[in-house]
Design a protein around this motif. Sequence first.
Motif, PDB file in Angstrom:
ATOM      1  N   SER A  29       8.474 -20.130   0.407  1.00 27.73           N
ATOM      2  CA  SER A  29       9.722 -19.370   0.393  1.00 27.73           C
ATOM      3  C   SER A  29       9.870 -18.613  -0.929  1.00 27.73           C
ATOM      4  CB  SER A  29      10.917 -20.283   0.643  1.00 27.73           C
ATOM      5  OG  SER A  29      11.035 -21.233  -0.371  1.00 27.73           O
TER       6      SER A  29
ATOM      7  N   THR B 233      18.096 -13.259  -0.723  1.00 31.84           N
ATOM      8  CA  THR B 233      16.908 -13.695   0.011  1.00 31.84           C
ATOM      9  C   THR B 233      17.313 -14.301   1.358  1.00 31.84           C
ATOM     10  OG1 THR B 233      15.887 -14.198  -2.102  1.00 31.84           O
ATOM     11  CG2 THR B 233      14.787 -15.048  -0.156  1.00 31.84           C
ATOM     12  N   GLN B 234      18.387 -15.046   1.336  1.00 32.18           N
ATOM     13  CA  GLN B 234      18.857 -15.645   2.597  1.00 32.18           C
ATOM     14  C   GLN B 234      19.277 -14.567   3.589  1.00 32.18           C
ATOM     15  OE1 GLN B 234      21.536 -18.955   2.384  1.00 32.18           O
ATOM     16  NE2 GLN B 234      20.461 -19.885   0.670  1.00 32.18           N
TER      17      GLN B 234
ATOM     18  N   LEU C  44      22.147 -19.608   8.708  1.00 31.51           N
ATOM     19  CA  LEU C  44      20.728 -19.980   8.630  1.00 31.51           C
ATOM     20  C   LEU C  44      20.538 -21.433   9.029  1.00 31.51           C
ATOM     21  CD1 LEU C  44      19.153 -18.331   5.455  1.00 31.51           C
ATOM     22  CD2 LEU C  44      18.562 -17.969   7.850  1.00 31.51           C
TER      23      LEU C  44
ATOM     24  N   LEU D 101      22.956 -23.376   1.545  1.00 32.01           N
ATOM     25  CA  LEU D 101      22.245 -22.650   2.582  1.00 32.01           C
ATOM     26  C   LEU D 101      23.312 -22.074   3.508  1.00 32.01           C
ATOM     27  CD1 LEU D 101      19.521 -22.023   4.053  1.00 32.01           C
ATOM     28  CD2 LEU D 101      19.868 -24.139   5.335  1.00 32.01           C
ATOM     29  N   GLU D 102      23.260 -20.768   3.717  1.00 31.04           N
ATOM     30  CA  GLU D 102      24.252 -20.136   4.592  1.00 31.04           C
ATOM     31  C   GLU D 102      24.321 -20.875   5.918  1.00 31.04           C
ATOM     32  OE1 GLU D 102      23.581 -16.064   5.478  1.00 31.04           O
ATOM     33  OE2 GLU D 102      23.411 -15.494   3.367  1.00 31.04           O
TER      34      GLU D 102
ATOM     35  N   ASP E 237      21.165 -15.791  -2.485  1.00 35.08           N
ATOM     36  CA  ASP E 237      21.938 -15.117  -1.442  1.00 35.08           C
ATOM     37  C   ASP E 237      21.222 -13.934  -0.801  1.00 35.08           C
ATOM     38  OD1 ASP E 237      23.768 -16.993  -1.897  1.00 35.08           O
ATOM     39  OD2 ASP E 237      25.141 -15.733  -3.054  1.00 35.08           O
TER      40      ASP E 237
ATOM     41  N   ILE F  65      14.986 -21.739  -0.856  1.00 30.90           N
ATOM     42  CA  ILE F  65      15.802 -20.558  -0.582  1.00 30.90           C
ATOM     43  C   ILE F  65      17.263 -20.856  -0.949  1.00 30.90           C
ATOM     44  CG2 ILE F  65      16.525 -21.005   1.804  1.00 30.90           C
ATOM     45  CD1 ILE F  65      15.510 -18.209   2.519  1.00 30.90           C
ATOM     46  N   SER F  66      17.518 -22.110  -1.210  1.00 28.13           N
ATOM     47  CA  SER F  66      18.871 -22.563  -1.557  1.00 28.13           C
ATOM     48  C   SER F  66      19.499 -21.736  -2.681  1.00 28.13           C
ATOM     49  CB  SER F  66      18.779 -24.043  -1.967  1.00 28.13           C
ATOM     50  OG  SER F  66      19.734 -24.341  -2.931  1.00 28.13           O
TER      51      SER F  66
END
Length: 442
Positions: free
Chosen positions: A179, A222-223, A258, A254-255, A220, A216-217
């Motif tokens: 990631s 990237t998410q 997602l 994490l959104e 933003d 990915i946490s």
Amino acid sequence: MDPWNKVLAIIKEQVSPVNYRAWFAKTKAIQINGTITVATTSSFAKQTILVKYLPIVEAAVFEVYRKKIDLEFKVESSLSNLSGKVQEEETVLKMQPSAPIAQTYPSLNPKYTLDNFVVGLSNNMAFAAAQAVAANPGITYNPLFIYGGTGVGKTHLMHGIGNTLIKKDPSLKILYCSSERFMNDLIESIRNKRTNEFRHKYRSLDLLLIDDIQFISGRDSTQEEFFHTFNELQVKNSQIILTSDRPPNDIQKLESRLQSRFQGGLMVDIQMPDFDTRVAILRAKCQERGEVIEESCLTLIAENMPTNARELEGKLIQIIQTAKLGGKNIDQEYINHTIGVQAQPKQAIDQKKVISGVTSYFNLKASDINGPKRNRGFVVPRQIIMFFLYQECKIPFEKIGELLGGRDHTTIMHGVDKIRQAITRDREIQKIIIEIKQKISP
Ligand code: ADP
Ligand code: MG
């Protein structure tokens, strides 16, 4: 970037910062005629890398060069201080033609296949899922989300699926990356105003493998980008496989959209390998390397190392290499000596814990288990108890029969067998066994 620096960047992700600084940070490398010669700072550094880190280095080299390249190690003591000599060395290195890199991204590592993945209680659900995805990509389980602790085989399994698919259809567009790479790539594409290229690259794939998605946490943008990549791939039935060290709902920052995407396919976990799986992994790794080591030695290692596959493999390689260097035979004494502990009997699962664990899992009373009731709601939990008492506590069939209200040993044999078979086929049973095992393990 100098290809060796790329190799180092990958190694850096996998070893502790202290070890990285001690053994790798000052290494240099030259590629000549298909061999990479790595200069290390001392003979101790060279030995340590050979004994402890060779698989990691090999895999990293493979990632960067996308083919297997022979490695040679030498000692270049001038590297350990920052004298003018190092400068010279660097200039020489710079003059070497840089190695061809077909793609900026590492792709599949052919070493990791489904065939050489050792299946046991700790990972059979994940393996079954991997097989299902390899048989029917993009349709049945999308995404496949594999989670579990470090070194338990997540990356291996992920590559295994990719390798199976590419073998069936070499024209498939497959990309494997971490990631972090996805993120760096995105950032770079924004900086160079090449986001279109970025999107095309990721969104035109048939199979996208993203390793360690937990990183990915908190990122933003990237998410956001990943969300769109994900959707576009999913719409056209491209398979997505993700790995993580934890389940989606435990990934901080994490959104939620997602999170729900990640949960929307199939989530499977891999546990730390149990004793039998550890022995099987050691056996397989010996075979792969063409080494013959007595079974009793393998069990000794497995008993003393209740750890993940990566550490087991590392220890095995260390044992093999140090025995070779010292001209020693690998026997039980040698292993005791190298592992540094006397063999301890493996901590068995307590039989009472098995019974209470299973009954409470199914919300039953002990009398339900011991009694004569024969409907499925009682029979299956009873057979699961038989299975654990036999497999984990090593209690003979007759004795288990006595423990379970005076049942015949053939009934116990049959019960154990039923569960053994169900584990390989029945997802529900797999899940139950793994959950109970986790609950009752010491
Ligand atoms: P993770 O990604 O979970 O941290 P890896 O997939 O990198 O772990 O596995 C670490 C090492 O252990 C690799 O060399 C891999 O081949 C090996 N390994 C892990 N699980 C298994 C298994 N079930 N069978 C064979 N090798 C395994
Ligand atoms: Mg991994």
